[in-house]
Scaffold this active site. Structure first.
Site, PDB file in Angstrom:
ATOM      1  N   GLU A  61      -3.979   7.210   6.699  1.00  9.63           N
ATOM      2  CA  GLU A  61      -4.791   7.958   5.739  1.00  9.63           C
ATOM      3  C   GLU A  61      -5.904   8.697   6.458  1.00  9.63           C
ATOM      4  O   GLU A  61      -6.453   8.213   7.457  1.00  9.63           O
ATOM      5  CB  GLU A  61      -5.416   7.022   4.701  1.00  9.63           C
ATOM      6  CG  GLU A  61      -4.427   6.437   3.715  1.00  9.63           C
ATOM      7  CD  GLU A  61      -5.084   5.563   2.664  1.00  9.63           C
ATOM      8  OE1 GLU A  61      -4.431   5.285   1.641  1.00  9.63           O
ATOM      9  OE2 GLU A  61      -6.240   5.145   2.873  1.00  9.63           O
ATOM     10  N   ARG A  72      -5.460  -9.317  -9.622  1.00  6.97           N
ATOM     11  CA  ARG A  72      -6.043 -10.639  -9.877  1.00  6.97           C
ATOM     12  C   ARG A  72      -7.488 -10.450 -10.301  1.00  6.97           C
ATOM     13  O   ARG A  72      -8.005  -9.327 -10.334  1.00  6.97           O
ATOM     14  CB  ARG A  72      -5.999 -11.472  -8.596  1.00  6.97           C
ATOM     15  CG  ARG A  72      -6.620 -10.732  -7.409  1.00  6.97           C
ATOM     16  CD  ARG A  72      -6.801 -11.591  -6.205  1.00  6.97           C
ATOM     17  NE  ARG A  72      -7.139 -10.842  -5.014  1.00  6.97           N
ATOM     18  CZ  ARG A  72      -8.331 -10.346  -4.719  1.00  6.97           C
ATOM     19  NH1 ARG A  72      -9.333 -10.514  -5.573  1.00  6.97           N
ATOM     20  NH2 ARG A  72      -8.552  -9.685  -3.603  1.00  6.97           N
ATOM     21  N   HIS A 111     -14.835  -4.443   6.737  1.00  5.07           N
ATOM     22  CA  HIS A 111     -14.042  -4.209   5.521  1.00  5.07           C
ATOM     23  C   HIS A 111     -14.073  -5.393   4.553  1.00  5.07           C
ATOM     24  O   HIS A 111     -13.265  -5.463   3.623  1.00  5.07           O
ATOM     25  CB  HIS A 111     -12.591  -3.856   5.875  1.00  5.07           C
ATOM     26  CG  HIS A 111     -12.470  -2.725   6.852  1.00  5.07           C
ATOM     27  ND1 HIS A 111     -12.781  -1.426   6.519  1.00  5.07           N
ATOM     28  CD2 HIS A 111     -12.123  -2.705   8.165  1.00  5.07           C
ATOM     29  CE1 HIS A 111     -12.599  -0.653   7.584  1.00  5.07           C
ATOM     30  NE2 HIS A 111     -12.206  -1.398   8.588  1.00  5.07           N
ATOM     31  N   LYS A 133       0.832  -1.205   0.000  1.00  7.58           N
ATOM     32  CA  LYS A 133       0.000   0.000   0.000  1.00  7.58           C
ATOM     33  C   LYS A 133       0.866   1.256   0.000  1.00  7.58           C
ATOM     34  O   LYS A 133       0.508   2.272  -0.600  1.00  7.58           O
ATOM     35  CB  LYS A 133      -0.935  -0.020   1.206  1.00  7.58           C
ATOM     36  CG  LYS A 133      -2.127  -0.962   1.060  1.00  7.58           C
ATOM     37  CD  LYS A 133      -3.062  -0.849   2.241  1.00  7.58           C
ATOM     38  CE  LYS A 133      -4.379  -1.597   1.987  1.00  7.58           C
ATOM     39  NZ  LYS A 133      -4.193  -3.015   1.751  1.00  7.58           N
TER      40      LYS A 133
END
Length: 652
Positions: free
Chosen positions: A200, A292, A235, A116
């Site tokens: 973030e 993917r 999530h 990330k």
């Protein structure tokens, strides 16, 4: 060019890939663990290779065993599906070294987008909008704390190497930060082998919108519309749809171009998904790229008319993309839900056990992607997703109606699932209106009946008793034979933790009267066969699916599954009859507790063992007075029905 594809995966995605590969003329090879030796994907493939024990580290994550299976079968390509090794750069590299085509992007792209921190830096260079935050190399608490204060609260802590909600924490105030950093770092290290974190700015109540991209080996890249994956639990995506009810054509083009830029920036090849968070003002920010095929790819296939697995196979074989961007059209609407073996009323705890019956309700506009069959055992070693139910309609409302009906009418007995929870989402007014954000479940469903223990109703109690009556009193299952005895039949039924006592009266004209204390219900039975009961209540004719398994009755009433255990005979036999002292398992299950030891004196009726089966605890009692001669089990043991657990030497 390759001709034989080994699918390095299991379950529904393995079946999905095998189907398309077979249609294109490729030979297929399945791999399987000992736990999966009877799974559908093994039977579907041309060849299959056992790669080890049930644990993923001994099988589906063991690169050496998978590559050895390629050598044995002379498979010259590997499709990784999703999960397991699908985003493992080392595995992609090793396939290349062995001259085996990895059906996916280059290892360098996987490695970059798997971080990330590094992917966000790369996206900033490619002018892809990113959420304000911190993605620096310094990972000490002081550096992260100072960065957090610059960003402001609330903020998200994320594992740089992770996904699926692991290593992710939402922090609302400064004093929570250090503890949450410690927890996230530990979780990330355990899950991904790296404690590297990014920070973030938290977007509250955003939409989770992802763009399907595809690139070939000739420098071409396109996007195939968006998917709205806003409805999530911890999530994890629960419902996906395409197109998004929130996205207009202008936003679709802007996000699509940003996603293509992201793919081109890392020399991408094959299927990929660029995920964004979108705020209420339709500002969008890069979240991550999944290198993917996605679980939710069928909704994109239905609205575009393309087979994305076929695209993967052909692109990996060197073919250019079959269409240009301007040739891609979106038609209609599609939705998908994920059917999981989990208990929503118990913190969504994953469930295991045997699937006694799986009957999906196929209909117009419905697609079922599954990898299960009746009789199969759901193992604790793998993700609990059992199947994907997907609908297509000319518009969103038609797709929603079709999906809701299919979810409610399909029946899966033997393992607790999230079926009723999915139905509750699909008929909720906020979802129906297309207004759901990532906060939907937390804000709208916390008190929903689907998240509470099953309580049943007089109707469900009555139907269970009538089915038991029919099983016990019909002549060789012929519906037309009925006892004309009007005397009430008492039934004692267990539904999870509650015991229900009801009285059943019947006459020769197929009518029943059911009483439970002061409540009474009248039902007329029209037919009962092939595990379907048709009845009339208050002049309304209805039908339910059911299954009898020994002393258990399973019912599906509009997506809600009930499992009743018949205690009637057990209660009737609890009189003065003395048993033989051989205490056996009443059904397949797990030993929760053993309450006695060898040599201990016991009295008839004492609880000796607690057996857990089908999410219920069953006390097994002494059937005679005496001393415990031997104890064959311990807490945690898995046992089979009629397995001997304890022996008692009876008193003279």
């Amino acid at each position: 060019m390759f001709t034989k594809v080994l699918i390095a995966n299991r379950g529904e995605i393995a079946c999905r890939v095998i189907r398309t590969a077979r249609e294109l003329g490729f030979r297929t090879v399945a791999v399987y663990s000992l736990a999966d030796q009877h799974s559908p994907h093994v039977a579907m493939a041309d060849e299959a290779v056992n790669i080890g024990g049930p644990a993923v580290g001994e099988s589906y994550l063991d690169m050496d065993k998978i590559l050895d299976a390629c050598r044995k079968t002379r498979a010259d390509a590997v499709h990784p599906g999703y999960g397991f090794l699908s985003e493992n750069a080392e595995f992609a590299d090793r396939c290349e070294q062995e001259n085996i085509t990895f059906i996916g992007p280059p290892a360098a792209a996987i490695k970059l987008m798997g971080s990330k921190r590094l992917s966000k830096i790369a996206m900033q260079k490619a002018d892809v909008p990113c959420i304000p935050g911190y993605e620096g190399e310094a990972q000490d608490d002081d550096s992260l704390t100072n960065a957090a204060r610059r960003i402001g609260f609330p903020l998200m802590i994320k594992a740089s190497a992770g996904g699926g909600g692991r290593g992710m924490r939402l922090v609302f105030k400064d004093e929570e930060l250090l503890a949450q950093l410690k927890t996230a770092r530990s979780e990330a290290t355990n899950a991904f082998g790296s404690g590297e974190l990014i920070l973030e700015k938290a977007l509250m109540q955003p939409r989770h919108i992802e763009i399907q991209v595809f690139a070939d080996q000739h420098g071409n890249a396109v996007y195939l519309g968006e998917r709205d994956c806003s409805i999530q639990r911890r999530h994890q995506k629960v419902v996906e749809e395409a197109p998004s009810p929130f996205v207009d054509e202008t936003l679709r083009q802007r996000m699509g171009q940003a996603a293509v830029n992201a793919a081109l920036a890392c020399d991408y090849v094959g299927a990929g998904t660029v995920e964004f968070l979108v705020d209420q003002e339709k500002n969008f920010y890069f979240l991550e790229m999944n290198t993917r095929l996605q679980v939710e790819h069928p909704v994109t296939e239905l609205i575009t008319g393309f087979d994305l697995v076929a695209w993967q196979l052909n692109v990996a074989n060197g073919h250019p993309l079959p269409v240009l961007q301007e040739q891609i059209q979106i038609t209609g609407h599609a939705m998908e839900v994920r059917l999981y073996a989990e208990d929503p009323a118990n913190q969504f705890l994953p469930q295991t056990g045997q699937i006694l019956s799986w009957q999906p309700a196929l209909a117009e506009g419905i697609r079922i992607d599954d990898g299960i069959r009746s009789g199969q055992h759901v193992s604790p070693h793998y993700d609990p997703m059992l199947a994907k139910v997907i609908s297509y309609g000319t518009d969103r409302e038609e797709a929603r109606r079709r999906l809701l009906r299919t979810v409610e009418d399909s029946s899966l007995f033997g393992v607790t699932t999230n079926q009723f929870f999915l139905a509750s989402i699909l008929k909720h007014p906020v979802f129906t209106q297309g207004q759901a954000t990532t906060a939907f479940i937390e804000e709208q469903l916390q008190q929903d009946a689907s998240l509470q223990p099953v309580s049943g109703s007089l109707l469900s109690h009555a139907l269970a008793a009538i089915i038991l009556y029919f099983q016990q009193h019909s002549d060789h299952q012929h519906f037309n034979w009925w006892s004309a005895n009007r005397a009430p039949w008492p039934y004692e039924l267990r539904l999870q933790d509650q015991v229900v006592e009801i009285a059943l009266e019947t006459s020769g004209d197929h009518e029943f009267s059911v009483r439970k204390q002061d409540e009474q219900l009248h039902l007329k039975i029209i037919s009962i066969h092939d595990c379907e009961l048709v009845f009339v209540e208050n002049d309304i004719r209805r039908r339910v699916r059911f299954l009898c398994n020994r002393d258990n009755v399973f019912l599906n009433i509009q997506g809600q599954t009930y499992c009743y255990q018949d205690l009637t005979l057990e209660a009737a036999e609890a009189g003065d009859v003395t048993g033989d002292g051989k205490i056996k398992a009443s059904m397949d299950g797990a030993i929760v507790d053993v309450l006695v030891t060898a040599g201990q004196s016991v009295s008839r009726g004492d609880t000796l063992v607690i057996l857990e089966a089908m999410k219920m605890e069953h006390p097994l009692k002494a059937d005679t007075n005496g001393k415990v001669a031997s104890v064959m089990v311990s807490a945690g043991d898995q046992v089979r029905v009629r397995e001997l657990l304890i022996e008692i030497d009876a008193d003279d």
